[in-house]
Design an enzyme around this catalytic site. Structure first.
Site, mmCIF file in Angstrom:
data_model
loop_
_atom_site.group_PDB
_atom_site.id
_atom_site.type_symbol
_atom_site.label_atom_id
_atom_site.label_comp_id
_atom_site.label_asym_id
_atom_site.label_seq_id
_atom_site.Cartn_x
_atom_site.Cartn_y
_atom_site.Cartn_z
ATOM 1 C CD GLU A 235 -2.735 -1.157 2.502
ATOM 2 O OE1 GLU A 235 -4.557 -1.215 1.718
ATOM 3 O OE2 GLU A 235 -2.838 -1.059 3.236
HETATM 4 C C1 ACM Z 1 -2.076 -5.769 3.950
HETATM 5 O O1 ACM Z 1 -3.206 -6.427 4.621
HETATM 6 N N1 ACM Z 1 -1.748 -3.545 3.078
HETATM 7 C C2 ACM Z 1 -0.989 -6.649 3.800
#
Ligand code: ACM
Length: 595
Positions: A235
């Site tokens: 992310e």
């Molecule tokens: C995640 O759930 N961002 C690894």
């Protein structure tokens, strides 16, 4: 074998265990129980640990006391990596919480604790070289190095490896609260209290970034003996990079087209550092990029496709997509998630070999030391079995029957998933309230997926002390009621079972008068008044539907319409809770014929 002083128990362990466990070690064992003896044989101590847990599962009480059925078991895991991730960044979990969960992991033969130790909200490990991490970024909640060693030893004694994760270059605000020079944007930073994806990211263009990472990873590489080192990598939204002209210039200069290419460039540098300190790098599926060497391991969280892609490109991988315990899905759903089916089904045998296993994930936005056990257990046991046993073992009724037994065993092992539910109901309702509150609570489940994020403005300081935080993710009562409904509608249920359904429906219908005095003058419970009202309406509809079905199946068209409209409303979330009886009552009402 019965309680008998002449009985013998022989353990044969062919070789000692290793000081540091490694991936792919032989974990097999043979267990034989006869009327006079128990024999447990294993090539090393890992098999002994697993065999002892199997033996414990087999103990039954009978007329002569404790006994074990005669069995001959030859057992070994299907996958070598069977993990549980515990996030201690969003809510810190004291050592005792980790230890009792390691006991649970041992019981179900998980062999990796993936310790998510840093994120935007906190940095949880003492660093002697870079002490600002614990001083500035932990709010006083971190593990000393002595505690880390204690946990690693405790895990090792239970056949469990400990893999640390330090998330970078995103999910890294806590790094910047300590060392702001690491960030892509100048300024001062504080640990986040909110949940979500944040813009700050490490500056991948400065040599000083890699010098600090080299120091830190070097220190952590000797603190954590496991071969594998998780660098996160998930992310990264690229916004901090896009805003910085110097970073954009660097991208152009290095012919890095997209921010993801820049992240791959960062990961390559990181991988060299991790490797220099003797470790193998592991990261979330965003790290998958052809520029990275094949020795890295990719952990898939966004779907099974990334696992298949990684395996085709020659990378080893782990499955976590489908195993997120924080999403409040039923054990059946996790159990059905097969690492070698779906997107990975078409892989060649060689590619399939690259799939090492998987990990259940306990992200900690909505858990506390008090309720975390109830979020992990018993559902994680279904994931543990998926990763240990043959894919053909997938009958749901059998799984739930065994999960019930394991759930009780886990409580004996020291976990608090069931006792905490009772205690929370008592705390919320006072000494006279729990019974009526439990009648309602037993048919509710927390909302699913990421729905809580939208329901309220949560942050890490919000007390998690409401009913939604207290109840199990999965309602056993609602599941049993759903099974009875299915059998009834298939004309396969017995009269006795229909009586049970009526008794339950009557209990739910009549609960409100006892519950309301408890809810009325209680700030934490007031929000449940509509849920309680709804339960009465739903149960009344269920009883009426059963009456119509018994009398030939015809029901007035207006009644049907009204009930189906009511059920649509009562099926919606209320106080972040779902009434899990609604789908069954919908089926009963739908099964009547309009007249
Ligand atoms: C995640 O759930 N961002 C690894």
């Amino acid at each position: 074998l019965q309680n008998d002083s002449a009985a013998t128990f022989t353990i044969t362990c062919a070789a000692p265990g290793s000081n540091v466990q490694s991936l792919g070690e032989d974990e097999s064992y043979r267990l034989e129980v006869t009327s006079t003896a128990i024999h447990l044989d294993a090539p090393n101590s890992l098999g002994v640990v697993h065999g002892l847990q199997t033996l414990l599962q087999l103990v039954q009480v009978g007329p002569q006391g404790f006994g074990v059925p005669a069995v001959a078991i030859k057992d070994q895991p299907r996958f070598p990596w069977r993990g549980l991730l515990i996030d201690v960044a969003r809510h810190f979990m004291p050592v005792e919480v980790i230890k009792r969960n390691l006991d649970g992991m041992e019981a179900v033969k998980f062999n990796v604790l993936h310790w998510h130790l840093s994120d935007d909200q906190g940095f949880r490990v003492e660093s002697k070289k870079l002490p600002k991490f614990q001083q500035m970024s932990s709010e006083g909640m971190y593990y000393t190095q002595a505690e880390i060693k204690e946990v690693i030893e405790y895990a090792h004694d239970r056949g469990i490896r400990v893999v640390p994760e330090f998330d970078m270059p995103g999910h890294a605000t806590s790094w910047f609260a300590a060392y702001p020079e690491l960030a892509s944007e100048a300024g001062t930073y504080q640990v986040e209290h909110k949940w979500g994806v944040f813009n700050p990211a490490m500056d991948p263009t400065r040599e000083e970034t890699y010098q600090l990472l080299d120091d830190f990873i070097g220190e952590m590489a000797s603190l954590f003996p496991d071969q594998y080192f998780h660098i996160g990598g998930d992310e990264v939204n690229g916004k901090a990079w896009s805003k910085n002209p110097k970073i954009q210039e660097f991208k152009t200069g290095h012919e890095l087209r997209k921010n993801h290419d820049l992240q791959a460039w960062f990961n390559k540098r990181l991988q060299e550092i991790v490797k220099k300190h003797g470790k193998t790098m592991l990261g979330w599926d965003e790290i998958l990029h052809p520029d990275l060497p094949k020795e890295i391991v990719v952990q898939s969280w966004r779907g099974q496709k990334s696992l298949a892609d990684a395996a085709r490109q020659g990378y080893r991988g782990l499955l976590s997509s489908g195993y997120y315990l924080d999403l409040m899905e039923p054990a059946s759903q996790h159990y059905a998630m097969e690492p070698l089916a779906g997107a990975t089904a078409d892989l060649t045998a060689e590619e399939k070999q690259r799939i090492l296993g998987g990990e259940a994930c306990m992200w900690a936005e909505y858990v506390t030391p008090a309720n975390i056990d109830g979020r992990i257990w018993p559902r994680a046991a279904a994931v543990a079995e998926r990763l240990w046993s043959a894919p053909e073992v997938r009958d749901l009724d059998s799984m739930y029957a065994r999960l019930k037994k394991i759930s009780a065993d886990l409580e004996w092992a020291g976990l608090t998933h069931r006792s905490n539910y009772r205690l929370m109901l008592e705390i919320l309702s006072g000494p006279n309230g729990p019974h009526a509150l439990k009648v309602l609570a037993d048919v509710l489940e927390p909302v699913k997926g990421y729905a809580r994020e939208k329901a309220r403005d949560y942050n890490s300081l919000t007390p998690l002390n409401r009913l939604v935080d207290s109840i199990p993710p999965e309602s056993d009562v609602a599941r049993d009621f759903a099974s009875m409904t299915t059998r009834l509608l298939a004309h396969a249920s017995i009269a006795e079972e229909q009586d049970t359904m009526r008794k339950w429906l009557a209990t739910w219908r009549d609960n409100a008068p006892q519950l309301w005095p408890v809810l009325k003058n209680n700030a934490l419970l007031q929000e449940l008044v509509p849920s309680s009202q709804n339960l009465t309406s739903v149960a009344t509809a269920g009883l009426q539907a059963l009456d119509y079905l018994r009398a030939g199946g015809h029901a007035p068209a207006t009644w049907r319409e009204q009930q189906l409209a009511m059920l649509e409303q009562t099926g919606k979330a209320q106080a972040e809770l779902l009434n899990m009886i609604v789908p069954s009552v919908q089926k009963l009402v739908t099964a009547t014929k309009p007249e």
